[in-house]
Design a protein around this motif. Structure first.
Motif, PDB file in Angstrom:
ATOM      1  N   GLY A   1       0.865  -1.183   0.000  1.00 36.84           N
ATOM      2  CA  GLY A   1       0.000   0.000   0.000  1.00 36.84           C
ATOM      3  C   GLY A   1       0.895   1.224   0.000  1.00 36.84           C
ATOM      4  N   ILE A   2       0.296   2.390  -0.165  1.00 39.40           N
ATOM      5  CA  ILE A   2       1.123   3.605  -0.166  1.00 39.40           C
ATOM      6  C   ILE A   2       0.347   4.717   0.520  1.00 39.40           C
ATOM      7  N   GLY A   3       1.045   5.741   0.958  1.00 39.89           N
ATOM      8  CA  GLY A   3       0.383   6.868   1.635  1.00 39.89           C
ATOM      9  C   GLY A   3      -0.339   6.350   2.874  1.00 39.89           C
ATOM     10  N   GLY A   4      -1.606   6.699   2.986  1.00 46.61           N
ATOM     11  CA  GLY A   4      -2.381   6.293   4.154  1.00 46.61           C
ATOM     12  C   GLY A   4      -2.579   4.793   4.269  1.00 46.61           C
ATOM     13  N   SER A   5      -2.321   4.068   3.188  1.00 46.72           N
ATOM     14  CA  SER A   5      -2.477   2.614   3.240  1.00 46.72           C
ATOM     15  C   SER A   5      -1.164   1.909   3.567  1.00 46.72           C
ATOM     16  N   ASP A   6      -0.175   2.702   3.940  1.00 45.58           N
ATOM     17  CA  ASP A   6       1.146   2.157   4.288  1.00 45.58           C
ATOM     18  C   ASP A   6       1.697   2.777   5.576  1.00 45.58           C
TER      19      ASP A   6
ATOM     20  N   ALA B   1      -3.479  -3.178   0.321  1.00 40.43           N
ATOM     21  CA  ALA B   1      -4.216  -2.133   1.032  1.00 40.43           C
ATOM     22  C   ALA B   1      -4.359  -0.910   0.135  1.00 40.43           C
ATOM     23  N   SER B   2      -5.578  -0.600  -0.232  1.00 38.49           N
ATOM     24  CA  SER B   2      -5.800   0.601  -1.045  1.00 38.49           C
ATOM     25  C   SER B   2      -7.256   1.019  -0.931  1.00 38.49           C
ATOM     26  N   LYS B   3      -7.466   2.213  -0.443  1.00 38.58           N
ATOM     27  CA  LYS B   3      -8.839   2.703  -0.289  1.00 38.58           C
ATOM     28  C   LYS B   3      -9.571   2.652  -1.637  1.00 38.58           C
ATOM     29  N   THR B   4      -8.913   3.191  -2.661  1.00 38.75           N
ATOM     30  CA  THR B   4      -9.562   3.293  -3.972  1.00 38.75           C
ATOM     31  C   THR B   4      -9.351   2.049  -4.824  1.00 38.75           C
ATOM     32  N   PHE B   5      -8.306   1.313  -4.543  1.00 43.63           N
ATOM     33  CA  PHE B   5      -7.854   0.182  -5.350  1.00 43.63           C
ATOM     34  C   PHE B   5      -7.572   0.577  -6.799  1.00 43.63           C
ATOM     35  N   THR B   6      -7.165   1.829  -6.970  1.00 43.92           N
ATOM     36  CA  THR B   6      -6.770   2.271  -8.311  1.00 43.92           C
ATOM     37  C   THR B   6      -5.367   2.877  -8.277  1.00 43.92           C
ATOM     38  N   THR B   7      -4.763   2.923  -7.127  1.00 39.34           N
ATOM     39  CA  THR B   7      -3.468   3.610  -7.000  1.00 39.34           C
ATOM     40  C   THR B   7      -2.385   2.818  -7.740  1.00 39.34           C
ATOM     41  N   ILE B   8      -1.771   3.487  -8.695  1.00 40.57           N
ATOM     42  CA  ILE B   8      -0.925   2.771  -9.649  1.00 40.57           C
ATOM     43  C   ILE B   8       0.242   2.037  -8.985  1.00 40.57           C
TER      44      ILE B   8
ATOM     45  N   GLN C   1       3.773  13.481   8.790  1.00 42.40           N
ATOM     46  CA  GLN C   1       3.941  14.335   7.610  1.00 42.40           C
ATOM     47  C   GLN C   1       2.731  14.224   6.696  1.00 42.40           C
ATOM     48  N   GLN C   2       2.271  12.991   6.446  1.00 45.67           N
ATOM     49  CA  GLN C   2       1.088  12.879   5.590  1.00 45.67           C
ATOM     50  C   GLN C   2      -0.131  13.458   6.293  1.00 45.67           C
ATOM     51  N   LEU C   3      -0.278  13.082   7.564  1.00 42.83           N
ATOM     52  CA  LEU C   3      -1.448  13.539   8.312  1.00 42.83           C
ATOM     53  C   LEU C   3      -1.563  15.068   8.255  1.00 42.83           C
TER      54      LEU C   3
ATOM     55  N   MET D   1       0.613  17.486   6.509  1.00 43.17           N
ATOM     56  CA  MET D   1       0.906  18.246   5.289  1.00 43.17           C
ATOM     57  C   MET D   1      -0.116  17.969   4.177  1.00 43.17           C
ATOM     58  N   GLU D   2      -0.659  16.763   4.140  1.00 37.49           N
ATOM     59  CA  GLU D   2      -1.685  16.498   3.124  1.00 37.49           C
ATOM     60  C   GLU D   2      -3.009  17.134   3.555  1.00 37.49           C
ATOM     61  N   SER D   3      -3.199  17.239   4.861  1.00 41.68           N
ATOM     62  CA  SER D   3      -4.445  17.854   5.347  1.00 41.68           C
ATOM     63  C   SER D   3      -4.415  19.373   5.188  1.00 41.68           C
TER      64      SER D   3
ATOM     65  N   ASP E   1      -9.474  17.014   1.821  1.00 39.82           N
ATOM     66  CA  ASP E   1      -9.251  16.614   0.429  1.00 39.82           C
ATOM     67  C   ASP E   1      -7.740  16.620   0.170  1.00 39.82           C
ATOM     68  N   GLN E   2      -7.337  16.242  -1.035  1.00 36.49           N
ATOM     69  CA  GLN E   2      -5.911  16.194  -1.365  1.00 36.49           C
ATOM     70  C   GLN E   2      -5.708  16.328  -2.867  1.00 36.49           C
ATOM     71  N   TRP E   3      -6.331  17.361  -3.435  1.00 34.78           N
ATOM     72  CA  TRP E   3      -6.254  17.540  -4.889  1.00 34.78           C
ATOM     73  C   TRP E   3      -4.814  17.771  -5.336  1.00 34.78           C
ATOM     74  N   GLY E   4      -3.994  18.249  -4.426  1.00 31.87           N
ATOM     75  CA  GLY E   4      -2.606  18.576  -4.780  1.00 31.87           C
ATOM     76  C   GLY E   4      -1.767  17.389  -5.209  1.00 31.87           C
ATOM     77  N   VAL E   5      -2.234  16.169  -4.959  1.00 33.26           N
ATOM     78  CA  VAL E   5      -1.418  15.021  -5.383  1.00 33.26           C
ATOM     79  C   VAL E   5      -1.826  14.529  -6.776  1.00 33.26           C
ATOM     80  N   GLU E   6      -2.907  15.096  -7.313  1.00 32.11           N
ATOM     81  CA  GLU E   6      -3.472  14.558  -8.554  1.00 32.11           C
ATOM     82  C   GLU E   6      -2.640  14.852  -9.800  1.00 32.11           C
TER      83      GLU E   6
ATOM     84  N   GLY F   1       0.504  15.419 -10.526  1.00 42.46           N
ATOM     85  CA  GLY F   1       1.695  14.600 -10.761  1.00 42.46           C
ATOM     86  C   GLY F   1       1.320  13.202 -11.248  1.00 42.46           C
ATOM     87  N   LYS F   2       0.233  12.661 -10.670  1.00 42.05           N
ATOM     88  CA  LYS F   2      -0.198  11.311 -11.065  1.00 42.05           C
ATOM     89  C   LYS F   2      -0.599  11.296 -12.534  1.00 42.05           C
ATOM     90  N   VAL F   3      -1.373  12.314 -12.938  1.00 39.64           N
ATOM     91  CA  VAL F   3      -1.867  12.385 -14.315  1.00 39.64           C
ATOM     92  C   VAL F   3      -0.688  12.538 -15.278  1.00 39.64           C
TER      93      VAL F   3
HETATM   94  O1  LIG Z   1      -5.370   3.914  -0.335  1.00 39.56           O
HETATM   95  P1  LIG Z   1      -5.204   4.409  -1.716  1.00 39.56           P
HETATM   96  O2  LIG Z   1      -6.498   4.686  -2.404  1.00 39.56           O
HETATM   97  O3  LIG Z   1      -4.335   3.472  -2.518  1.00 39.56           O
HETATM   98  O4  LIG Z   1      -4.447   5.786  -1.654  1.00 39.56           O
HETATM   99  C1  LIG Z   1      -3.148   5.909  -1.162  1.00 39.56           C
HETATM  100  C2  LIG Z   1      -2.739   7.358  -1.031  1.00 39.56           C
HETATM  101  O5  LIG Z   1      -2.599   7.928  -2.287  1.00 39.56           O
HETATM  102  C3  LIG Z   1      -3.230   9.119  -2.663  1.00 39.56           C
HETATM  103  O6  LIG Z   1      -2.521   9.683  -3.710  1.00 39.56           O
HETATM  104  C4  LIG Z   1      -3.507  10.125  -1.580  1.00 39.56           C
HETATM  105  O7  LIG Z   1      -2.739  11.279  -1.709  1.00 39.56           O
HETATM  106  C5  LIG Z   1      -3.325   9.594  -0.187  1.00 39.56           C
HETATM  107  O8  LIG Z   1      -4.169  10.319   0.663  1.00 39.56           O
HETATM  108  C6  LIG Z   1      -3.639   8.143  -0.100  1.00 39.56           C
HETATM  109  O9  LIG Z   1      -3.470   7.713   1.226  1.00 39.56           O
END
Ligand SMILES: O=P(O)(O)OC[C@H]1O[C@H](O)[C@H](O)[C@@H](O)[C@@H]1O
Length: 546
Positions: A153-158, A206-213, A351-353, A355-357, A503-508, A510-512
């Motif tokens: 997992g990554i971010g909040g899922s790690d 572990a992934s909230k969205t299950f779309t995190t690359i 830091q995530q808690l 700075m992302e907030s 929210d956390q639009w600021g991470v979007e 870079g992903k795109v």
């Molecule tokens: O749990 P996920 O949906 O895989 O997301 C993992 C992470 O990636 C995102 O880019 C968000 O910035 C984070 O807030 C999130 O914790």
């Protein structure tokens, strides 16, 4: 447009500005004038004793800060959060991580439905599964028991489970190996699994969205590794992969049976999710009972935040102190310095808690803010920091408020000399707080016979604010208390700054863009729309990798 007054146009803000303009006192003088502050400026919540006496505040400062909190209706927004109102405006969601640790008989409604029974149902399923893995009843495809658990997992899922696993290592089942894979750099997964036997390895995706690359890529590679190791039988996946997610459809698409999925909900933000199903790896490590103690710890601070008056409300006070430094002293950062090896990942988690907030620059209405918002949060275990970057905190030109976190007792695990080292560890914490606050004057330096040309170099100005958080011992409950303390501190600051902390639009972006750039690297295709600098970097990369 609403008629909410701009924060910096409120009279309470102006009053603080004026107070700051008149501010002159050194901590030496504040303590000389009021030695009692050492006792008065302490708040207690649960097992935490929070001493904020070494901060650049007086009773007047604290009263003015509380007036700002009242004017910005921090407690009103707090009540809305606990009630399940959709305070995450831009995503139109409730913010209910507090429901994850609510007692079974509590009622917290989202769209008219009480969510607490669902929370406890998932906790029950997690407990059952954790016990089966711990006891050896849950076996891998070949019938061997699980010895290794790899959370992908990554971010909040790690960060949460990885941090808490370190923090509570002394409570973990040492016969099991735990690894946490987050980075899409293949080296991360490679290092995590190269010495493991696939027949004994369980992957928790572990992934909230299950779309995190990053996570999907690593999980796919992990599946390949597993199948290669187990002779390619697809049905092996079922015994070796479980998912933690809000998105059943995507979990099924990936090929994990939703019977092996532990659910959470869109009203749990990723960075607030570690006490949801996302904590499964930790629960396997420490056992369901300890996990419940952790949740109890969170709840102690939730109840305190919800009910304590402003004068003794710990998250409120910590949040307001940060506002005082960030908005009125131009402090750009905040250091969190644990004097505990077990908390080595604690600041990375924060830091995530934080700075992302609160890394936002428009208010809830979308208007650019005219004031500073979230600080840069940084730090590593204190004793190591002392021999690296503390120099800058002591004698540099920047104001760096810091939290020093320590424990009265070492864990029982330690014995003999190792246990005795604890006093030295804590002596360092106390000494740093003292040196930062009170410094060493030129006269004191001279009186030690230091040659005149060195006096300036060896003088410590002091007056550097610290807050000391002391508790008896690092237990699961205390860890929960600490995390909830910071969660609510961050909440308080976002409420005053009038930003959407959830929210956390600021991470979007870079992903795109990464998705757009990738074909240019792998296929050598031309990618339209690359700026000249990035195009040159891509060209250099292609050339160098030949
Ligand atoms: O749990 P996920 O949906 O895989 O997301 C993992 C992470 O990636 C995102 O880019 C968000 O910035 C984070 O807030 C999130 O914790």
């Amino acid at each position: 447009m609403s008629d909410t007054p701009r924060l910096d146009q409120r009279p309470e803000w102006t009053a603080l500005k004026d107070h700051r303009a008149r501010w002159q006192a050194h901590l030496r003088e504040l303590f000389a004038a009021d030695p009692e502050r050492a006792e008065r400026y302490v708040v207690r919540v649960g097992d935490l004793r929070i001493d904020f006496s070494k901060n650049l505040v007086t009773d007047e400062t604290l009263a003015l800060l509380r007036e700002l909190a009242a004017a910005t209706d921090v407690f009103g927004l707090r009540d809305a959060m606990f009630r399940g109102d959709r305070i995450n405006i831009t995503e139109d969601r409730a913010v209910l991580h507090t429901a994850l640790r609510a007692p079974a008989d509590a009622v917290v409604e989202v769209d008219g439905e009480n969510v607490v029974p669902q929370v406890h149902a998932v906790l029950g399923r997690m407990s059952g599964f954790a016990e089966r893995v711990r006891s050896g009843e849950w076996t891998g495809h070949t019938g061997r028991r699980i010895r290794n658990v790899v959370n992908i997992g990554i971010g909040g899922s790690d960060l949460g489970p990885a941090m808490a696993y370190e923090a509570l290592r002394a409570y973990t089942d040492r016969s099991l190996t735990f690894r946490f894979v987050s980075n899409v750099d293949g080296a991360d997964l490679h290092e995590a699994v190269h010495d493991l036997d696939p027949a004994e390895t369980l992957f928790i995706v572990a992934s909230k969205t299950f779309t995190t690359i990053e996570t999907i890529t690593n999980a796919t590679s992990a599946r390949t590794w597993l199948l290669e190791g187990l002779g390619g039988e697809e049905k092996a996946v079922a015994q070796h992969f479980v998912a933690l997610s809000t998105n059943g459809e995507k979990v099924a698409d990936f090929g994990i049976d939703t019977a092996n999925m532990f659910e959470f909900w869109d009203w749990v933000g990723g960075r607030y999710s570690f006490d949801s199903a996302i904590g499964l790896s930790l629960m396997i490590a420490i056992g369901p009972e300890r996990f419940r103690e952790l949740l109890d710890g969170f709840r102690i601070v939730d109840d305190h935040f919800r009910t304590a008056p402003a004068e003794s409300n710990a998250p409120l006070i910590l949040g307001l102190l940060g506002i005082w430094y960030g908005n009125f002293f131009d402090a750009q950062s905040h250091a969190v310095l644990p004097y505990s090896h077990y908390l080595s990942k604690f600041t990375a988690y924060l830091q995530q808690l934080d700075m992302e907030s609160n890394g936002k620059s428009v208010d809830r209405e979308g208007r650019p803010v005219q004031w500073q918002t979230g600080p840069v949060v940084w730090g590593t275990p204190g004793t190591n920091g002392q021999h690296a970057y503390y120099q800058l905190i002591h004698q540099g030109t920047k104001l760096i408020p810091a939290d020093l976190i320590g424990f009265a007792r070492p864990l029982d695990e330690l014995s003999g000399e190792l246990k005795a080292q604890h006093d030295l560890l804590m002596a360092n914490l106390f000494a740093q707080g003292q040196a930062l606050a009170f410094g060493k004057t030129a006269e004191e330096v001279r009186s030690e016979g230091v040659p005149e040309e060195q006096v300036a170099h060896r003088t410590f100005q002091g007056n550097h604010p610290t807050t000391t958080i002391l508790s008896p011992e690092l237990t699961p409950s205390v860890l929960g208390q600490l995390i909830a303390l910071y969660e609510h501190k961050v909440f308080v600051q976002g409420a005053v700054w009038d930003i959407d902390s959830f929210d956390q639009w600021g991470v979007e972006l870079g992903k795109v863009l990464a998705k757009r750039v990738e074909p240019a690297l792998t296929e050598g295709a031309e990618v339209p729309g690359l700026d000249p600098s990035t195009a040159a970097l891509v060209a250099a990369y292609r050339e160098l990798r030949k």
